[in-house]
Design a protein around this motif. Structure first.
Motif, PDB file in Angstrom:
ATOM      1  N   GLY A   1     -12.920 -24.086  -8.943  1.00 25.20           N
ATOM      2  CA  GLY A   1     -14.286 -24.262  -8.444  1.00 25.20           C
ATOM      3  C   GLY A   1     -14.435 -23.796  -7.016  1.00 25.20           C
ATOM      4  O   GLY A   1     -13.899 -22.759  -6.621  1.00 25.20           O
ATOM      5  N   SER A   2     -15.119 -24.580  -6.218  1.00 26.68           N
ATOM      6  CA  SER A   2     -15.427 -24.206  -4.832  1.00 26.68           C
ATOM      7  C   SER A   2     -14.280 -24.484  -3.860  1.00 26.68           C
ATOM      8  O   SER A   2     -14.419 -24.277  -2.658  1.00 26.68           O
ATOM      9  CB  SER A   2     -16.680 -24.950  -4.361  1.00 26.68           C
TER      10      SER A   2
ATOM     11  N   ASP B   1     -19.434 -29.645  -8.484  1.00 24.11           N
ATOM     12  CA  ASP B   1     -19.888 -28.256  -8.318  1.00 24.11           C
ATOM     13  C   ASP B   1     -20.943 -27.889  -9.352  1.00 24.11           C
ATOM     14  O   ASP B   1     -21.971 -27.281  -9.024  1.00 24.11           O
ATOM     15  CB  ASP B   1     -18.718 -27.274  -8.441  1.00 24.11           C
TER      16      ASP B   1
END
Length: 157
Positions: A107-108, A133
């Motif tokens: 993810g981020s 996210d």
């Protein structure tokens, strides 16, 4: 001002449920919950991951009496979520190829699942970040964090 949302981590849920060996910060967590529902108000979301991990912690308790008591408390809390009476709502997440891909990519966070596992951030913790996210991707005007007592997870929360 953006609406504040916090995802409730397993460490928080275990403290609130008084899971033996996992609730040493219960008083602090209860006070923080009061603040989050009062003067420092934010919306709380219960990630699917926290439900599964908490259930596993309860099932792994060595004492059958403790397992039963904790399971009953856990059942009551989950029923409150279903009925809309809990201090948090369930984060409804679609478990699909896009979710799994995001999990693999980290993810981020900027690191992959493999890199996180190598650095001792578990798949459950990473999945809570992915749930956050994906929530942010489908919601506007929101700042979302993770409410956790876990030091490694809090670095990304």
């Amino acid at each position: 001002m953006a609406r504040r949302v916090e995802f409730v981590d397993t460490s928080i849920l275990c403290n609130l449920l008084e899971v033996p060996g996992k609730s040493q910060d219960r008083e602090k967590v209860v006070e923080e919950l009061k603040r989050k529902r009062g003067e420092d108000a934010c919306d709380l979301l219960l990630p699917v991951t926290a439900v599964i991990e908490t259930g596993n912690h309860i099932a792994q308790l060595p004492n059958g009496y403790d397992r039963r008591i904790c399971a009953e408390r856990f059942d009551a809390v989950l029923r409150m979520v279903v009925e809309g009476k809990a201090p948090w709502a369930l984060n409804e997440v679609e478990w699909d190829a896009a979710h799994l891909s995001a999990l693999l990519e980290g993810g981020s966070t900027g690191s992959s699942l493999v890199e996180h596992a190598s650095n001792q951030l578990g798949c459950g913790d990473l999945n809570i970040l992915i749930e956050r996210d994906r929530y942010l991707a489908r919601t506007s005007g929101v700042v979302a964090k993770v409410w956790t007592l876990d030091g490694l997870l809090s670095a990304y929360a």
